[in-house]
Motif scaffolding. Sequence first.
Motif, PDB file in Angstrom:
ATOM      1  N   GLY A  24       2.521  14.178  14.201  1.00  0.00           N
ATOM      2  CA  GLY A  24       1.152  14.119  14.691  1.00  0.00           C
ATOM      3  C   GLY A  24       0.621  15.389  15.288  1.00  0.00           C
ATOM      4  O   GLY A  24      -0.583  15.544  15.450  1.00  0.00           O
ATOM      5  N   GLY A  25       1.500  16.364  15.670  1.00  0.00           N
ATOM      6  CA  GLY A  25       1.007  17.598  16.269  1.00  0.00           C
ATOM      7  C   GLY A  25       0.472  17.368  17.679  1.00  0.00           C
ATOM      8  O   GLY A  25       0.896  16.460  18.396  1.00  0.00           O
ATOM      9  N   TYR A  26      -0.515  18.177  18.095  1.00  0.00           N
ATOM     10  CA  TYR A  26      -1.058  18.054  19.437  1.00  0.00           C
ATOM     11  C   TYR A  26      -1.937  16.814  19.576  1.00  0.00           C
ATOM     12  O   TYR A  26      -2.752  16.507  18.714  1.00  0.00           O
ATOM     13  N   ALA A  27      -1.753  16.084  20.681  1.00  0.00           N
ATOM     14  CA  ALA A  27      -2.591  14.920  20.956  1.00  0.00           C
ATOM     15  C   ALA A  27      -3.881  15.375  21.624  1.00  0.00           C
ATOM     16  O   ALA A  27      -3.901  16.355  22.385  1.00  0.00           O
ATOM     17  N   THR A  28      -4.962  14.652  21.361  1.00  0.00           N
ATOM     18  CA  THR A  28      -6.226  14.912  22.060  1.00  0.00           C
ATOM     19  C   THR A  28      -6.138  14.316  23.454  1.00  0.00           C
ATOM     20  O   THR A  28      -5.653  13.196  23.647  1.00  0.00           O
ATOM     21  N   ILE A  29      -6.604  15.089  24.454  1.00  0.00           N
ATOM     22  CA  ILE A  29      -6.511  14.673  25.850  1.00  0.00           C
ATOM     23  C   ILE A  29      -7.915  14.392  26.367  1.00  0.00           C
ATOM     24  O   ILE A  29      -8.873  15.110  26.060  1.00  0.00           O
ATOM     25  N   TYR A  30      -8.011  13.310  27.176  1.00  0.00           N
ATOM     26  CA  TYR A  30      -9.309  12.834  27.664  1.00  0.00           C
ATOM     27  C   TYR A  30      -9.331  12.837  29.192  1.00  0.00           C
ATOM     28  O   TYR A  30      -8.300  12.786  29.867  1.00  0.00           O
ATOM     29  N   ALA A  31     -10.551  12.834  29.715  1.00  0.00           N
ATOM     30  CA  ALA A  31     -10.748  12.891  31.162  1.00  0.00           C
ATOM     31  C   ALA A  31     -10.834  11.530  31.809  1.00  0.00           C
ATOM     32  O   ALA A  31     -10.674  11.414  33.028  1.00  0.00           O
ATOM     33  N   ASP A  32     -11.064  10.465  31.035  1.00  0.00           N
ATOM     34  CA  ASP A  32     -11.339   9.155  31.624  1.00  0.00           C
ATOM     35  C   ASP A  32     -10.430   8.093  31.029  1.00  0.00           C
ATOM     36  O   ASP A  32      -9.821   8.270  29.974  1.00  0.00           O
ATOM     37  N   ALA A  33     -10.330   6.940  31.728  1.00  0.00           N
ATOM     38  CA  ALA A  33      -9.442   5.853  31.329  1.00  0.00           C
ATOM     39  C   ALA A  33      -9.903   5.130  30.077  1.00  0.00           C
ATOM     40  O   ALA A  33      -9.164   4.281  29.550  1.00  0.00           O
ATOM     41  N   ASN A  34     -11.099   5.440  29.598  1.00  0.00           N
ATOM     42  CA  ASN A  34     -11.585   4.848  28.345  1.00  0.00           C
ATOM     43  C   ASN A  34     -11.363   5.774  27.156  1.00  0.00           C
ATOM     44  O   ASN A  34     -11.706   5.418  26.022  1.00  0.00           O
ATOM     45  N   CYS A  35     -10.810   6.949  27.425  1.00  0.00           N
ATOM     46  CA  CYS A  35     -10.596   7.957  26.379  1.00  0.00           C
ATOM     47  C   CYS A  35     -11.888   8.227  25.602  1.00  0.00           C
ATOM     48  O   CYS A  35     -11.919   8.237  24.362  1.00  0.00           O
ATOM     49  N   SER A  36     -12.964   8.463  26.378  1.00  0.00           N
ATOM     50  CA  SER A  36     -14.249   8.724  25.738  1.00  0.00           C
ATOM     51  C   SER A  36     -14.720  10.170  25.959  1.00  0.00           C
ATOM     52  O   SER A  36     -15.499  10.692  25.163  1.00  0.00           O
TER      53      SER A  36
END
Length: 640
Positions: free
Chosen positions: A575-587
Amino acid sequence: MKYVTGKKLTAFLFTCLFVVGCKDPELEMSPLGKKLPAPTLKGTNPFQQDFDSQNYARVQGSCDTRVSTVFVSFDKSVWHQAPTSPDLTGTSLSAGQTNDIDCSDGSFDIYLTKNDLLHLWGINSGSDDVNAIYIKGLSAIGDTETLTLLDMNSPGNGGGTGGSAIATTINLDKNWPRGYAGTSQCGSFHIYLNNASGYRATHTSTVTFRIKQSIAGGTPSTIIGYPSWENCSNGTNATDVFQVPAGSDYTEVVYRFPDSPIDGLLTFTLAYPSALTANPVPINVTLRSSDASSTYRWLSMDQTATQIYKNICYPFQLRSQMYNNSQAYDQFGGTINITATDSRLKFYTNESCTTRATEYTFANYDPVLKGFMKFVPSAGDTESFVNIKVTAAAATGNTYTYDSSSAEFRADLSDKNSVSKLEFWGPRDIANGDCHRYQVVTMNSNGTALPLTTDLNVSLGTSQPNLGQFFADDACQTATSSTTISKNKSGGFVYFRPATTTPGSYKFNISAQGLTSASPSVVIQSLIRQFKIAPMDLAAGGCKAISVGIIDGAGIYKTAPIEIATTLQVHLNPGGYATIYADANCSTMLGSSQAPMTIPQGSTTGAVYIKTAGLAGASFTILVNSITGLFGDDRTGVFQ
């Protein structure tokens, strides 16, 4: 004066002295007639000296330069000016020894001899009580405040507590290297509180203060101060107002020194304390280049006993250090001249002290130089103790320039030639989780390091359980609860790594059968050392938090004193690098290969989020990057 006993002092008539002359504008502006600060103790407390054996006690101190003469009393009512030439009868002091009672240079040095006590103050030191010594100065605006020194072995004074626990003065001291600093480097000062007897003490409320800076022969340049090493390394939370917390007896102030050497001494002085009296004695610092190409070196003497017994060979060690805070593994060895103020202290190249030397040379690429010394008394010597200064300086033709300060030694010429007690030398203030070196030392009753006639087993402990662990090696790998000092040795090294959940002041307990134990105090500090990734939910599916905290060296989570920001990344396989999110909804997307990560001020952790749907069976590596002053962290695992 230790062991002095007796009764009420005889009263003497005191003639007052007056100073007449023009008024100094600075003195005239003294608010509400406030007195100048009391003199402060600089040398050994006289009540810790063996007055009975040497027939004198020495009182050294600092004082405001506006003070003219120092006066002494033993009952706070009868005051006398100490004689310029003390009566040396029955003492081992050199003929012609004088008292320095003039504070124009900021210091005083007085010998209170047995005969002077009798003939000037009427005190027969064999039968009369000396429970306290009072010292004050006379200036153009009147007397100073009074320095009070108490004999804490006297039941009337509280018995062995070092005087009142109430602090009276705040003091400044430059940490290693004393008197020097390197360009672009962080360097620290210790600020400590003393009581009237010169012992460390606490204050009931927080004491705020400033440190004034000036430059001799140059234009003042602001040197930025910080409340901690971390702040100095990060360049954050700069301040010119510092504090000693209520209930504490010290604090540390860290400065980042300028990028270029300064032609002139930097002078630091305590100023504007919210309580107590600031010690007026300034601390001078010479700023040297810390560039890798610089030839300036700081020369220190370490692993060396400073009180030595006559006719015994003692090792000493000189260490060469660069001003960028690294050891000087120089390509070419530098040669050092070493001299003593007393010719009876002799230097050697071998541990049996048979081959004399006055010069020593660092080996190429070796920052440590080892030598040996021995004090050889002359026939007919009558002294009990001899004070000596040792100076090491570069010999001619060196590639490098060596800075150093004189080291003070004391030779013990007494007949106390047997070991009776232990001492434990090492840092007083230590960081949780760090490996700290200590030396167990065997001594006679005078406090002089003496070699053993047989092997000695020493038990190592602390005042409370779960404070940390002792180790036999400098990497703190081999745990131990004891150490053995070998025959013909006067000490050995051990190591201690604190690991307590409650930082504070504690005591060591170092003991051996038949000897007086050592129980020195130690202050364990909890300093932020690195990021720590908290365990996470590994069940695949949904938006999952990655929590990152900050910990000290023992793994204890800490609260962020300021907002702390870094970056992190999560690598998936596949999968390579995962996308990282700032909020608990991953939005709200932050990024992937380098996503920002923040721990808010006042929090122990911060969090970011990743989507884990469809990741069952995928392995991951989380990497939190280091920043200046903080190590990074990583964690691996497999989603379920």
